[in-house]
Write a protein that holds these residues in place. Structure first.
Motif, PDB file in Angstrom:
ATOM      1  N   SER A 274      -2.855  26.989  96.678  1.00 13.60           N
ATOM      2  CA  SER A 274      -3.210  28.282  96.100  1.00 13.60           C
ATOM      3  C   SER A 274      -2.933  28.346  94.601  1.00 13.60           C
ATOM      4  O   SER A 274      -3.620  29.053  93.861  1.00 13.60           O
ATOM      5  N   GLU A 275      -1.916  27.600  94.124  1.00 13.73           N
ATOM      6  CA  GLU A 275      -1.627  27.597  92.689  1.00 13.73           C
ATOM      7  C   GLU A 275      -2.766  26.911  91.922  1.00 13.73           C
ATOM      8  O   GLU A 275      -3.214  27.391  90.883  1.00 13.73           O
TER       9      GLU A 275
ATOM     10  N   GLY B  48      -5.773  29.168  91.933  1.00 10.53           N
ATOM     11  CA  GLY B  48      -5.681  30.200  90.910  1.00 10.53           C
ATOM     12  C   GLY B  48      -6.154  29.694  89.557  1.00 10.53           C
ATOM     13  O   GLY B  48      -6.863  30.393  88.825  1.00 10.53           O
TER      14      GLY B  48
ATOM     15  N   PHE C 188      -9.492  37.759  89.457  1.00 11.09           N
ATOM     16  CA  PHE C 188      -8.528  37.567  90.536  1.00 11.09           C
ATOM     17  C   PHE C 188      -7.142  38.009  90.094  1.00 11.09           C
ATOM     18  O   PHE C 188      -6.869  38.217  88.911  1.00 11.09           O
ATOM     19  N   SER C 189      -6.258  38.187  91.083  1.00  9.57           N
ATOM     20  CA  SER C 189      -4.872  38.575  90.804  1.00  9.57           C
ATOM     21  C   SER C 189      -4.001  38.139  91.976  1.00  9.57           C
ATOM     22  O   SER C 189      -4.495  37.774  93.043  1.00  9.57           O
ATOM     23  N   TRP C 190      -2.672  38.168  91.772  1.00  8.68           N
ATOM     24  CA  TRP C 190      -1.719  37.895  92.838  1.00  8.68           C
ATOM     25  C   TRP C 190      -1.110  39.216  93.275  1.00  8.68           C
ATOM     26  O   TRP C 190      -0.861  40.098  92.457  1.00  8.68           O
TER      27      TRP C 190
ATOM     28  N   SER D  45      -0.349  36.845  98.248  1.00  8.60           N
ATOM     29  CA  SER D  45      -1.748  36.530  98.459  1.00  8.60           C
ATOM     30  C   SER D  45      -2.477  36.454  97.130  1.00  8.60           C
ATOM     31  O   SER D  45      -2.056  37.055  96.139  1.00  8.60           O
ATOM     32  N   LEU D  46      -3.579  35.721  97.134  1.00  7.58           N
ATOM     33  CA  LEU D  46      -4.450  35.661  95.976  1.00  7.58           C
ATOM     34  C   LEU D  46      -5.647  36.562  96.258  1.00  7.58           C
ATOM     35  O   LEU D  46      -6.295  36.435  97.298  1.00  7.58           O
TER      36      LEU D  46
END
Length: 305
Positions: free
Chosen positions: A124-125, A128, A138-140, A158-159
């Motif tokens: 997920s990193e 992103g 997008f945001s976390w 979550s992303l």
């Protein structure tokens, strides 16, 4: 009501620009796309059929009901999105106005967004960073909310990414996945705008047998989240209520959600002539799906499979 776990089967989304939405779901979410198909050009006598196996197949088949649906079909294009290649998760629907042939814009408060499980094969990193490079919005944020609420003590964030029509898509790492799926392993839950959260909560409790997993109110922001789960503890639907500064509710409704389908329930109701009904497997044409269709408190069509 039966004892089968209620799960989200598919979502039918109305979109402003079908080609733009197809590019987003292909490039950003790596989904397989079948279509687009112009409904008015298809023959009558049934439903749209898409033979999907092993990630291959062509959308082919027919759309039913040359009656009240006939005019709509002449100005409607659709595409199917699949995360697995075996069945579809999302149906995109683009409609145009008969009077002007202009594409109808998505407006109102219907579906706020939905969540998908990410394969363990996806970092997920790194994702992103890829979304940043692709200039995606997008945001976390904390899981199951709206992508703006972030607390440091949350163990797994979550992303959240927005589709071209500004719907929020939550990407959740799938801890139980074996890592074999390339990207998305399927749908998790749908978040619906509701006018009166308590009345909607009562509807889903009485009609679908769902229980309240959590009920969170952000009074300073005028937001309320009610997470509904099946008797087995599976989150499927999140009710999202908004209030104005004077305390009055912001009304749900408009254009943006054709319908959504859930499995494991037996809702009473009649088949809608408004919702687009689709089978993926031509071999099942002669079978009855066993689906029924009901409207919830805010008028959303629910297909109960």
């Amino acid at each position: 009501m039966n004892d089968t776990t209620i799960t989200l089967d598919h979502i039918a989304l109305q979109v402003t620009n079908l080609e733009r939405s197809i590019r987003f779901y292909q490039d950003i979410l790596h989904m397989q796309v079948y279509g687009p198909v112009h409904l008015g050009a298809l023959s009558t006598g049934g439903r749209i059929l898409g033979k999907v196996a092993g990630g291959h197949g062509l959308l082919k088949g027919i759309l039913g009901s040359i009656s009240s649906r006939a005019l709509r079909d002449q100005y409607t294009d659709v595409a199917l999105l699949s995360s697995s290649g075996r069945s579809y998760d999302i149906l995109l629907v683009q409609e145009r106005y008969p009077e002007t042939n202009a594409t109808r814009s998505v407006d109102g408060n219907t579906i706020f967004g939905f969540s998908c499980f990410l394969s363990l094969a996806v970092d997920s990193e790194i994702l992103g960073w890829d979304l940043h490079q692709a200039e995606a919005d997008f945001s976390w944020g904390d899981p199951g909310l709206d992508g703006t609420i972030f607390t440091q003590d949350c163990p797994n964030h979550s992303l959240y990414v927005r589709d071209p029509d500004d719907r929020l898509i939550e990407l959740i790492p799938n801890r139980s996945d074996d890592g074999s799926a390339p990207f998305i392993t399927g749908l998790n839950s749908i978040t619906l705008h509701v006018t009166h959260p308590d009345k909607s909560k009562q509807f889903y409790s009485e009609k679908l047998g769902m229980k309240v997993e959590s009920d969170i109110t952000r009074s300073g922001q005028g937001k309320r989240f009610i997470r509904l789960e099946s008797t087995e503890g599976k989150i499927c639907i999140i009710l999202y209520g908004l209030t104005k500064p004077d305390g009055n509710p912001i009304e749900a409704g408009g254009y943006g959600l054709d319908h959504f389908a859930i499995t494991g329930c037996q809702g009473a109701g009649e088949k809608s002539t408004d919702a687009i009904d689709i089978w993926m497997d031509p071999e099942k044409l002669s079978e009855h799906t066993g689906s029924s269709y009901i409207r919830d408190y805010d008028g959303y069509w629910i297909e109960c499979i």
